[in-house]
Design an enzyme around this catalytic site. Structure first.
Site, PDB file in Angstrom:
ATOM      1  N   TRP B 325      12.997 -25.846  68.015  1.00  0.00           N
ATOM      2  CA  TRP B 325      13.889 -25.827  69.191  1.00  0.00           C
ATOM      3  C   TRP B 325      14.039 -24.391  69.712  1.00  0.00           C
ATOM      4  CZ3 TRP B 325      18.473 -23.184  69.957  1.00  0.00           C
ATOM      5  CH2 TRP B 325      19.235 -23.558  71.074  1.00  0.00           C
ATOM      6  N   HIS B 326      13.994 -23.426  68.793  1.00  0.00           N
ATOM      7  CA  HIS B 326      14.195 -22.039  69.203  1.00  0.00           C
ATOM      8  C   HIS B 326      13.041 -21.479  70.006  1.00  0.00           C
ATOM      9  CE1 HIS B 326      17.334 -22.301  66.143  1.00  0.00           C
ATOM     10  NE2 HIS B 326      17.914 -21.322  66.810  1.00  0.00           N
ATOM     11  N   GLY B 327      11.866 -22.011  69.819  1.00  0.00           N
ATOM     12  CA  GLY B 327      10.763 -21.486  70.618  1.00  0.00           C
ATOM     13  C   GLY B 327       9.426 -21.989  70.145  1.00  0.00           C
TER      14      GLY B 327
END
Lengths: 321, 483
Positions: B325-327
């Site tokens: 989700w962060h990248g």
């Protein structure tokens, strides 16, 4: 709601009053303790931006101190001159760099832009009067506010070391090792484009402070000489020479002006088209020292000495070739 | 618009005055003002991406309405999938398109096949991961009949775009935030004062702790080949405080700002670096995201029910998805995997819910055992942050190799400077303040509360002064904006 707004207002008011009070107190203490002292045998100083900073190697010039600083607008030069005159009774002459770019409106950037405020404000905050604060606030309030703590921090440092001489913080000769190479000169098109892109308007603020410096020197009995330091002929490419001449002949016709720009420099004596490197600075400074020794600060003397020097240089070149 | 900008310093009072003075009597107008203000706030960065928010808002509003009118399960499921596909489609395209393309290209090139395709130059819309998850929570809750679908489009648009938390959370649940837009809001003095304190503390965390630590973290991570183990570990420590100061600082400003407008947002951080095990850390770190994944991914997968293998699978899924989700970078997956590995022993030994209370609850100092637990958990977290901060997997590998070396026990002379020592002193003061205030919502919630006002105000002014002294002059964006 009213109570909340009242308390927020009071908090902000107290905070800013406290901050202003601290600023005034620390500026006052710094103003009275900061030492910018010339050595006793120094009677001449040169002030200005990077042109004079790089050109005058005071190691080769008697009684002379270079207190120029890169990227310095006249606003700061004025504050510095005020301090120097006040603290140095032996100061007789101020040579002040006055060259083509110092009338351009781009000079305002040297007062209002972020990096210039960061570089200058902390050192000069204690010298600034209400007028200078007002000018800077009108040009870039947010940046000025952000720099206030750095100014306080720097002034605390000055107060802590109040017995030290901070003159070199405010300018000194800068020795450049770089050589101007022929390829740089071939970038003539890009130089031309850069100059074309610059506004042809005049920086009223810089001119205003130049006049203030002149007035200050006159009031305090210090002689002022506007000078134009040598540079490569390409520096004048598309520059505002006509406008510059007009200023010399109108606004500053009563001020002594010496133009050294025709002093011929070899490519290996230049760092770029407008700055002398350390070898150029050495030859020019030695020559300048001889000029000062003559004691005749007029343009005909400058021209005749330059002619002699340029002829000597040409003869030397011919001999070597 | 950044919270730490002059634009916001002008924007906030204007919206505040309009909200409480001009539109005070009309709930609809107050909500409309929030929508306009939020769109201005977001559009300040890039107005083109407002269309994305508007489109997501429209789709989820209409899907929600249809779900409310529809009783047939198949059709309800289709509607839910429309919302999921639209929202995750945008997110996937803007955030993961190039990553998947390049990964496929790499995978096929290993088999000697060139599948072609060219990476697109895609600008990642700020905060897309946050508002996408927020609006998805609405559709899912309506689908699960936990929430009545809204008929008020303006309230819904305000819920999706609420400017304090639009670009970096907390990711609010529709069940918690949306109903607040239906109720008439009264100005609450205590809430507003509390909000101001939280904003102040958020700015301190961001401007003093995060931005100063960032300078050294960047210096060390960007030149990691040149440094020995102790310096690399120091760099990881700086990043540990940078990311905490940055993200929890943002959350504090967001929550505090919401309070000024009469809203209550969920807590996003609860002093995570005082956790005694990784399970506790994840109950205290980015709470809004952890609970989102818990409620909408982990529990639907079976959670901690079922066989051990299924439990382990679920833990890995949740942590890896959370990392992703962060990248779009394998480093985030590595970070998630590391955390799953840290968590696993606790799950297998049924110790994952053993530290629910705040540490040293009735005491001033922790016991030696607690101190050791906090220390171990902290070091594990620091090591995991290396993967999070590294540019690539090999970069992370190089840093880990550097840390696990004899040079770890040397003095990091190569980077030590007086400026760094000042930064370390600031971090220590910060940790002390956090420890003192660990039972509160945020560290300075009740700072000198029983003392006269002039003492309280002096302490706030001191914090502001410290901010002025130590803040970086650049306006540095928040790290989580990129997610």
């Amino acid at each position: 709601m009213n109570l909340f707004l009242k308390r927020v207002f009071n908090f902000v008011l107290i905070f800013f009053s406290g901050l202003t009070g601290t600023l005034i107190l620390i500026n006052f203490l710094t103003r009275n303790s900061l030492i910018l002292k010339l050595e006793h045998d120094k009677n001449y100083v040169v002030l200005g931006h990077s042109h004079s900073e790089c050109a005058y190697d005071d190691g080769f010039i008697d009684k002379f101190k270079n207190v120029s600083q890169s990227g310095e607008a006249y606003l700061y030069t004025y504050l510095k001159a005020e301090k120097l005159i006040k603290q140095n009774e032996n100061l007789e002459f101020i040579f002040l760099e006055f060259t083509n770019n110092q009338i351009q409106s781009s000079m305002d950037i040297w007062i209002k832009d972020k990096e210039f405020i960061e570089a200058r404000y902390p050192d000069y905050s204690s010298f600034m009067s209400y007028t200078e604060y007002q000018i800077m606030a009108s040009l870039n309030l947010s940046k000025l506010l952000l720099e206030i703590p750095s100014g306080i921090e720097q002034n605390i440092l000055f107060i802590k070391n109040r017995k030290s001489n901070f003159l070199n913080n405010y300018g000194r000769h800068l020795k450049l090792d770089k050589l101007l190479v022929k390829q740089d000169l071939l970038k003539i098109d890009s130089l031309y484009a850069i100059e074309q892109s610059k506004s042809k308007e005049v920086s009223k603020l810089n001119i205003k402070y130049l006049k203030k410096i002149i007035e200050l020197c006159r009031n305090k009995g210090v002689q002022i000489v506007l000078i134009r330091t040598p540079f490569h002929p390409l520096y004048l490419l598309n520059k505002n020479q006509d406008l510059y001449n007009a200023f010399i002949k109108s606004d500053f016709k009563d001020v002594k002006y010496l133009d050294f720009s025709r002093f011929q420099l070899e490519l290996n004596e230049l760092a770029d088209t407008q700055h002398l490197n350390k070898w150029g600075a050495e030859r020019y400074s030695k020559w300048f020292n001889e000029f000062l020794k003559l004691g005749r600060l007029d343009q005909p003397t400058v021209d005749s000495l330059i002619l002699i020097e340029n002829t000597r240089l040409k003869a030397l070149d011919d001999f070597l070739n | 618009m950044l919270f730490n900008s002059f634009d916001f310093a002008i924007f906030l009072p204007i919206v505040f005055i309009l909200y409480w003075f001009v539109f005070k009597k009309s709930l609809k107008l107050q909500n409309a003002l929030i929508v306009i203000a939020s769109y201005v706030f977001y559009g300040w960065w890039d107005w083109r991406f407002l269309s994305l928010i508007l489109f997501s808002t429209l789709v989820d509003f209409l899907v929600g309405r249809s779900l409310g009118q529809e009783n047939r399960e198949t059709k309800r499921r289709v509607l839910l999938w429309i919302s999921i596909i639209v929202n995750l489609g945008f997110l996937g395209f803007f955030k993961y398109f190039n990553f998947f393309l390049e990964s496929f290209q790499d995978a096929f090139s290993l088999l000697g096949m060139d599948i072609g395709g060219r990476a697109l130059s895609i600008v990642l819309p700020v905060g897309i991961s946050f508002y996408t998850f927020q609006t998805l929570s609405y559709t899912i809750d309506v689908y699960k009949r936990k929430l009545e679908p809204t008929k008020d489009f303006i309230a819904f648009a305000a819920f999706v775009s609420f400017f304090p938390q639009l670009v970096a959370g907390p990711i609010e649940r529709a069940t918690h935030l949306l109903p607040q837009f239906y109720k008439h809001r009264q100005f609450n003095y205590a809430l507003a004062v509390n909000g101001c304190r939280q904003i102040l503390w958020g700015f301190f965390k961001k401007l003093v702790i995060a931005d100063n630590c960032a300078e050294f973290a960047n210096q060390i991570f960007n030149n990691s080949e040149a440094y020995g183990g102790s310096t690399l570990f120091l760099g990881a420590l700086f990043f540990t405080f940078q990311i905490y100061g940055d993200f929890s600082g943002y959350s504090d400003i967001a929550i505090g700002t919401s309070r000024l407008f009469g809203f209550d947002l969920m807590k996003n951080f609860a002093f995570p670096y005082f956790s005694r095990d990784i399970a506790e850390f994840w109950r205290r770190w980015h709470i809004s995201l952890s609970t989102w994944f818990r409620d909408y991914v982990y529990i639907p997968l079976g959670g901690s029910r079922g066989s051990r293998w299924k439990q382990i699978r679920n833990v890995f899924i949740i942590f890896i998805v959370s990392g992703f989700w962060h990248g779009a970078n394998l480093t985030f997956i590595l970070w998630g995997t590391l955390n799953a590995l840290y968590f696993l022993p606790l799950l297998l030994l049924n110790l994952n819910r053993s530290n629910l209370e705040v540490v040293a609850h009735q005491k001033i100092l922790p016991s030696l055992k607690e101190l050791a637990q906090i220390g171990i958990t902290f070091v594990l977290t620091v090591l995991a942050w290396v993967a999070f901060r590294a540019e690539t997997i090999s970069h992370a590998g190089q840093i880990y190799a550097g840390i696990f070396d004899y040079s770890l026990f040397s003095i990091p002379r190569e980077v030590l400077s007086s400026k760094m020592l000042v930064c370390i002193a600031l971090v220590l003061i910060f940790v002390l303040m956090e420890w003192i205030g660990r039972r509160r919502e945020f560290a300075i919630e009740y700072l000198f509360d029983s003392y006269p006002r002039w003492i309280r105000w002096s302490s706030y002014m001191m914090i502001i002064f410290l901010m002025g002294m130590f803040m970086q002059t650049e306006e540095t964006p928040f790290i989580y904006f990129q997610f």
